[in-house]
Design a protein around this motif. Structure first.
Motif: not given
Length: 398
Positions: A275-294
Motif C-alpha cells: 500500500a505504501t511502496h511505489n511500484h508498477n507491478k500487478n500483484i496478488c497476495v494469497l494466504g493458505y491455499t489448497n489449489k497449488m496444483n492449479d
C-alpha cells in the motif's frame, strides 16, 4: 483376511503428512486375496504426547523462521561421526516412542509399516532390534518376556538427500527421490538392493489442473504476462518481505503472486508494504491455499525455499526455480541436488535475484533449458510404485 499397513508420519513441516496421504491413497486401491489393504496414518509425535508434539513440531517451525542457522548447526552436528548412525536409539524421545509403539503394534497388529519421518522409524527399529525379548539396553520398554513382532518396514525419504537419522539396520527398504540419493545411501553402507529411487510421493489429484487463463483470471492476474510466484513453505518461512521488495524494483514487465501459507501476520505486513511502496507491478497476495496444483501449472518462475515436497511439486509441473533462501540442513542439500541437476538457480552475493530473473525474462531459451533439465529428473508414479512394492512384500509373506 485383509492386510493392514501403518504409515508413521509427523507434523514437522507439511511434507511428511502429504507424502503419507499420497501413499495411503494408492495402497487402499490394492487388494490381496480379494480384500482391500487397510491403511492408517499415525501422527507419531501426537501419539507419544501432545506436549512433545507441540515442542518438536512448533520448535521446527519456529527455528525454521527465526533461528535457521542454529537449526542448521544442530543438523550438521547430528551428521558427524560424534553422533554415528544407530546412536539415536537410546535417547528419551526414542524411549517414549518405543513404549507407545509397542502398545500400538500389540493393539493394531500391522502386516507392514511405512515411515515418512525418521523419528518413528528409529523407535520402531529399536523395538525390532530387541524383539527377541533380550535386554532393553536402558530403554526400559517394559516386561522382557512380552516380546513383540515388528513387521517389515519401509522408509520414505521426503528430501533429496540423506541424514544419519534415516539409516537403521532394521529397515527393509528405502524409497528415495532420485538415483543421486540412492548413491548417497549406498555410500553410507546401505545395501543397494534395499534402495528404490521411485521419487517423492504426491497425491494423484495434484497431477491434474485447470486451465492457466482461468486460474490467473481468478487471482486478478493476466494470462499474457510472465508470472512469478513467491512463497516460503506451509508456514511462510524465508525472507519473503525483503525478496518482494527486490522483485518490485526490477525494471522488467512481469506480475507477482505471493503465497504466505498459514502465516497471517506476514500476509498483513506484505499488504501494508504494498500500500505504501511505489511500484508498477500487478500483484496478488494469497494466504493458505489448497489449489497449488492449479497455481504451479499456471506460473513461469517459482521463487521459494527448497522443501522436499515443494521441490517435487515444482518438478512435476515443469516449473523452473530460483532459490534465494533456505533452512540450513536438508533444504540446503535439496538445493545442492537441484543445482547439480540444472533444475534451479541459486542466488549469491553477486548473482542476485534481480540479475537471475532479468536474464530469464530477457532470454526465454534459458527458461526452456531449465525445463528440459527438470523433465530429465522428475519422477511420476512414485505412490503407485511404492504401493506395488508393498503389495509384493505382503504377498511374499503369505
Amino acid at each position: 483376511m485383509s492386510k493392514k499397513v501403518l504409515i508413521m508420519s509427523a507434523s514437522t513441516g507439511g511434507g511428511h503428512n502429504r507424502a503419507a496421504r499420497a501413499i495411503k491413497e494408492e495402497l487402499e486401491q490394492k487388494t490381496i486375496d480379494g480384500f482391500n489393504i487397510q491403511c492408517e496414518i499415525v501422527d507419531s509425535l501426537k501419539l507419544v504426547n501432545n506436549t512433545m508434539d507441540k515442542i518438536i513440531s512448533r520448535g521446527y517451525e519456529k527455528s525454521a523462521i527465526y533461528t535457521p542457522k542454529a537449526y542448521g548447526s544442530v543438523y550438521r552436528f547430528s551428521e558427524t561421526s560424534l553422533v554415528s548412525k544407530n546412536e539415536f536409539k537410546g535417547n528419551l524421545l526414542t524411549s517414549l516412542m518405543a513404549k507407545k509403539f509397542k502398545k500400538l503394534l500389540n493393539d493394531s497388529k500391522p502386516d507392514l509399516i511405512i515411515g515418512t519421518h525418521p523419528f518413528p522409524m528409529i523407535a520402531l527399529s529399536t523395538l525390532k532390534k530387541h524383539s527377541d525379548g533380550s535386554s532393553d539396553h536402558g530403554l526400559h520398554l517394559g516386561d522382557h518376556h512380552n516380546t513383540i513382532d515388528v513387521p517389515p518396514m519401509i522408509s520414505v525419504l521426503t528430501d533429496y538427500t540423506t541424514h544419519s537419522t534415516w539409516i537403521q539396520n532394521e529397515i527393509d527398504y528405502y524409497i528415495v527421490g532420485h538415483e543421486y540419493v540412492k548413491e548417497l545411501l549406498a555410500y553410507e553402507g546401505v545395501d543397494t538392493e534395499k534402495i528404490k529411487p521411485f521419487g517423492i510421493p504426491v497425491e494423484k489429484s495434484f497431477l491434474s489442473n485447470r486451465e492457466k487463463e482461468e486460474v490467473l483470471n481468478e487471482l486478478g492476474l493476466s494470462s499474457d504476462k510472465l508470472t512469478v510466484l513467491l512463497m516460503g513453505g506451509s508456514f511462510g518461512a524465508g525472507n519473503i518481505k525483503e525478496t518482494l521488495e527486490e522483485l518490485l524494483d526490477i525494471d522488467r514487465d512481469f506480475q507477482i503472486l505471493v503465497i504466505t501459507g498459514r502465516n497471517e501476520s506476514l500476509k498483513e505486513k506484505l499488504e501494508k508494504k504494498l500500500a505504501t511502496h511505489n511500484h508498477n507491478k500487478n500483484i496478488c497476495v494469497l494466504g493458505y491455499t489448497n489449489k497449488m496444483n492449479d497455481i504451479l501449472a499456471s506460473i513461469d518462475v517459482l521463487i521459494t525455499k527448497p522443501g522436499g515436497l515443494t521441490t517435487t511439486e515444482a518438478l512435476l509441473k515443469d516449473v523452473p526455480m530460483i532459490v534465494p533462501y533456505y533452512i540450513p540442513g536438508q533444504e540446503e542439500e535439496n538445493l545442492d541436488f537441484l543445482s547439480n541437476c540444472g533444475a534451479a538457480l541459486r542466488t549469491t552475493k553477486k548473482y542476485t535475484l534481480s540479475v537471475l530473473l532479468k536474464v530469464l525474462i530477457d532470454d526465454p531459451s534459458r527458461l526452456d533449458m531449465l525445463k528440459k533439465n527438470i523433465k530429465s529428473i522428475r519422477k511420476f508414479n512414485s505412490s503407485q510404485n511404492i504401493a506395488n512394492l508393498v503389495e509384493d512384500v505382503l504377498l511374499s509373506m503369505n
